[in-house]
Scaffold this motif. Structure first.
Motif, PDB file in Angstrom:
ATOM      1  N   UNK A   1      -8.285  -6.231  -2.868  1.00 43.21           N
ATOM      2  CA  UNK A   1      -9.293  -5.184  -2.702  1.00 43.21           C
ATOM      3  C   UNK A   1      -8.862  -4.195  -1.625  1.00 43.21           C
ATOM      4  N   UNK A   2      -8.328  -4.723  -0.522  1.00 45.17           N
ATOM      5  CA  UNK A   2      -7.926  -3.856   0.578  1.00 45.17           C
ATOM      6  C   UNK A   2      -6.773  -2.942   0.169  1.00 45.17           C
ATOM      7  N   UNK A   3      -5.727  -3.526  -0.431  1.00 49.03           N
ATOM      8  CA  UNK A   3      -4.546  -2.738  -0.792  1.00 49.03           C
ATOM      9  C   UNK A   3      -4.897  -1.649  -1.801  1.00 49.03           C
ATOM     10  N   UNK A   4      -5.566  -2.031  -2.889  1.00 50.06           N
ATOM     11  CA  UNK A   4      -5.802  -1.046  -3.946  1.00 50.06           C
ATOM     12  C   UNK A   4      -6.969  -0.122  -3.607  1.00 50.06           C
ATOM     13  N   UNK A   5      -7.863  -0.552  -2.701  1.00 52.33           N
ATOM     14  CA  UNK A   5      -8.860   0.369  -2.179  1.00 52.33           C
ATOM     15  C   UNK A   5      -8.214   1.461  -1.351  1.00 52.33           C
ATOM     16  N   UNK A   6      -7.267   1.064  -0.489  1.00 51.59           N
ATOM     17  CA  UNK A   6      -6.533   2.046   0.319  1.00 51.59           C
ATOM     18  C   UNK A   6      -5.712   2.965  -0.575  1.00 51.59           C
ATOM     19  N   UNK A   7      -5.067   2.395  -1.592  1.00 54.63           N
ATOM     20  CA  UNK A   7      -4.269   3.205  -2.520  1.00 54.63           C
ATOM     21  C   UNK A   7      -5.158   4.231  -3.217  1.00 54.63           C
ATOM     22  N   UNK A   8      -6.342   3.807  -3.668  1.00 59.17           N
ATOM     23  CA  UNK A   8      -7.259   4.738  -4.333  1.00 59.17           C
ATOM     24  C   UNK A   8      -7.661   5.869  -3.392  1.00 59.17           C
ATOM     25  N   UNK A   9      -7.943   5.544  -2.128  1.00 58.54           N
ATOM     26  CA  UNK A   9      -8.289   6.580  -1.152  1.00 58.54           C
ATOM     27  C   UNK A   9      -7.127   7.544  -0.937  1.00 58.54           C
ATOM     28  N   UNK A  10      -5.911   6.998  -0.867  1.00 60.75           N
ATOM     29  CA  UNK A  10      -4.734   7.849  -0.614  1.00 60.75           C
ATOM     30  C   UNK A  10      -4.525   8.833  -1.759  1.00 60.75           C
TER      31      UNK A  10
ATOM     32  N   UNK B   1       0.820  -1.209   0.000  1.00 65.06           N
ATOM     33  CA  UNK B   1       0.000   0.000   0.000  1.00 65.06           C
ATOM     34  C   UNK B   1       0.857   1.264   0.000  1.00 65.06           C
ATOM     35  N   UNK B   2       2.055   1.178   0.598  1.00 66.86           N
ATOM     36  CA  UNK B   2       2.940   2.345   0.637  1.00 66.86           C
ATOM     37  C   UNK B   2       3.667   2.547  -0.684  1.00 66.86           C
ATOM     38  N   UNK B   3       3.960   1.463  -1.403  1.00 69.58           N
ATOM     39  CA  UNK B   3       4.745   1.548  -2.639  1.00 69.58           C
ATOM     40  C   UNK B   3       3.896   1.986  -3.826  1.00 69.58           C
ATOM     41  N   UNK B   4       2.660   1.475  -3.922  1.00 73.53           N
ATOM     42  CA  UNK B   4       1.871   1.644  -5.142  1.00 73.53           C
ATOM     43  C   UNK B   4       1.546   3.086  -5.499  1.00 73.53           C
ATOM     44  N   UNK B   5       1.254   4.004  -4.537  1.00 78.90           N
ATOM     45  CA  UNK B   5       0.909   5.372  -4.953  1.00 78.90           C
ATOM     46  C   UNK B   5       1.968   6.070  -5.796  1.00 78.90           C
ATOM     47  N   UNK B   6       3.240   5.659  -5.690  1.00 84.03           N
ATOM     48  CA  UNK B   6       4.283   6.341  -6.460  1.00 84.03           C
ATOM     49  C   UNK B   6       4.087   6.173  -7.962  1.00 84.03           C
ATOM     50  N   UNK B   7       3.353   5.133  -8.384  1.00 87.16           N
ATOM     51  CA  UNK B   7       3.184   4.894  -9.812  1.00 87.16           C
ATOM     52  C   UNK B   7       2.226   5.875 -10.472  1.00 87.16           C
ATOM     53  N   UNK B   8       1.410   6.578  -9.694  1.00 87.70           N
ATOM     54  CA  UNK B   8       0.452   7.496 -10.296  1.00 87.70           C
ATOM     55  C   UNK B   8       0.760   8.947  -9.939  1.00 87.70           C
ATOM     56  N   UNK B   9       1.960   9.193  -9.385  1.00 87.18           N
ATOM     57  CA  UNK B   9       2.299  10.551  -8.959  1.00 87.18           C
ATOM     58  C   UNK B   9       2.337  11.531 -10.133  1.00 87.18           C
ATOM     59  N   UNK B  10       2.839  11.085 -11.277  1.00 88.07           N
ATOM     60  CA  UNK B  10       3.032  12.010 -12.402  1.00 88.07           C
ATOM     61  C   UNK B  10       1.863  12.012 -13.375  1.00 88.07           C
ATOM     62  N   UNK B  11       0.752  11.363 -13.022  1.00 86.07           N
ATOM     63  CA  UNK B  11      -0.384  11.274 -13.937  1.00 86.07           C
ATOM     64  C   UNK B  11      -1.379  12.392 -13.695  1.00 86.07           C
ATOM     65  N   UNK B  12      -2.176  12.666 -14.715  1.00 90.02           N
ATOM     66  CA  UNK B  12      -3.293  13.586 -14.539  1.00 90.02           C
ATOM     67  C   UNK B  12      -4.302  12.984 -13.569  1.00 90.02           C
ATOM     68  N   UNK B  13      -4.989  13.845 -12.816  1.00 93.47           N
ATOM     69  CA  UNK B  13      -5.884  13.370 -11.753  1.00 93.47           C
ATOM     70  C   UNK B  13      -6.955  12.414 -12.289  1.00 93.47           C
ATOM     71  N   UNK B  14      -7.484  12.686 -13.498  1.00 93.92           N
ATOM     72  CA  UNK B  14      -8.565  11.838 -14.027  1.00 93.92           C
ATOM     73  C   UNK B  14      -8.077  10.465 -14.469  1.00 93.92           C
ATOM     74  N   UNK B  15      -6.760  10.259 -14.581  1.00 94.24           N
ATOM     75  CA  UNK B  15      -6.231   8.961 -14.993  1.00 94.24           C
ATOM     76  C   UNK B  15      -5.772   8.104 -13.818  1.00 94.24           C
TER      77      UNK B  15
END
Length: 345
Positions: free
Chosen positions: A180-189, A45-59
């Motif tokens: 579901x738990x990991x990527x749900x938390x990532x989506x919330x973050x 859950x801590x690692x995954x958010x870095x993959x969407x840091x440089x993306x547009x918010x809608x993506x």
């Protein structure tokens, strides 16, 4: 006729009770297995958010959805069949595989600690590169394969004594719930700051809460990183501690167990908590030591081999001021030729 119907209903009730008991067993087994994998889950859950840091918010959410589906494919089509085959036919391989995964967790945790001390990002994470979405998702799914394999092996190790179909059901539940738990938390973050920004545009207490949410996000990500690193060292070290004991190398496990029991017995009502803390700290220290050794070996071998060609190429093509040196003229080449400088007879 009535008697036969009553007997049939009685059989159905017995089957329903058995099914309910089986579901309860699967739920309990999944909870037990998932709890042991908590450290890896936190890191995921801590690692995954870095993959969407440089993306547009809608993506952001569509990309997280694609990564989550890739994670499920990893678990159900690669990891789960491999783990079940191993547990069924060569169960003795699970401990060495688990220890390899534990050593990898120790390496990742120690590398993050070293990156923090040395003020640089592990794996060159500081070099922000814009990637197309397919490349980004592929990289994230490859990383997920390693973390998911570790989660599933840890979970399997907790239910190894169950029957084959029970193991299959428990691991399937763990795979779905954890994904579901990991990527749900990532989506919330990743959407929390967007939600805070929208709330901040309103008035009154809602706007104040929104601004606080936006300001809190860097702290949340920092805490997640620290907790994920600590969890990796603890889980990896504990896996190695238990694995060495199962491989009949008892001295490390017995030393930690002796200190844990002494702490438990000397602290009265808090003995259980203190004993757990002692075991956790000892496991994390072992994880840090093993991880540091692996980082040292990787630095002296693989990383050095990768850096030498890059350094040689950069030195050959670029000066320190960033300009490309001009090629010498033919006359200069002739002057530099030893044959031209030699006295002629």
């Amino acid at each position: 006729m009535a008697g036969g119907l009553v007997a049939l209903l009685d059989d159905v009730a017995v089957l329903a009770r058995a099914a309910a008991a089986s579901i309860d067993d699967i739920g309990a087994g999944a909870a037990k297995a998932g709890a042991k994998a908590a450290g890896v889950v936190v890191d995921d859950a801590a690692v995954t958010p870095q993959y969407v840091r440089s993306l547009a918010a809608e993506r952001e959410l569509p990309i997280i959805k694609r990564i989550a589906l890739g994670s499920l494919r990893n678990k159900f089509f690669i990891i789960l069949p491999a783990m079940l085959l191993l547990s069924q036919f060569v169960p003795w391989l699970l401990t060495p595989i688990l220890m390899l995964g534990g050593a990898y967790l120790c390496y990742e945790g120690a590398e993050k600690v070293w990156a923090k001390i040395a003020h640089h990002d592990a794996h060159g994470a500081g070099e922000e590169k814009v990637q197309d979405e397919t490349t980004l998702v592929s990289g994230a799914v490859r990383t997920d394969l390693i973390l998911s394999a570790e989660i599933m092996v840890i979970s399997l190790n907790e239910v190894i004594n169950e029957a084959f179909w029970s193991r299959l059901a428990i691991l399937a539940v763990v795979a779905v719930v954890i994904t579901v738990m990991v990527y749900g938390v990532v989506a919330l973050i990743v959407k929390m700051d967007d939600a805070g920004l929208r709330l901040s545009q309103r008035s009154g207490a809602v706007a104040t809460f929104g601004r606080g949410l936006v300001r809190a996000m860097p702290v949340v990500l920092t805490v997640l990183t620290v907790v994920g690193t600590a969890a990796m060292l603890w889980v990896g070290g504990h896996i190695l501690l238990l694995g060495t004991n199962e491989l009949n190398l008892h001295f490390l496990y017995e030393a930690v167990h002796h200190v844990e029991v002494a702490a438990h017995d000397s602290t009265g009502a808090l003995g259980g908590l203190v004993g757990w803390i002692v075991n956790t700290v000892a496991s994390a220290i072992l994880g840090l030591i093993v991880g540091a050794l692996v980082v040292l070996v990787m630095t002296l071998t693989l990383h050095r081999r990768k850096s030498k060609p890059a350094a040689a190429t950069a030195a050959a093509t670029t000066r320190t001021d960033g300009t490309i040196p001009a090629q010498p003229s033919r006359a200069a080449q002739r002057r530099d030729d030893p044959a031209d400088r030699a006295p002629r007879g």
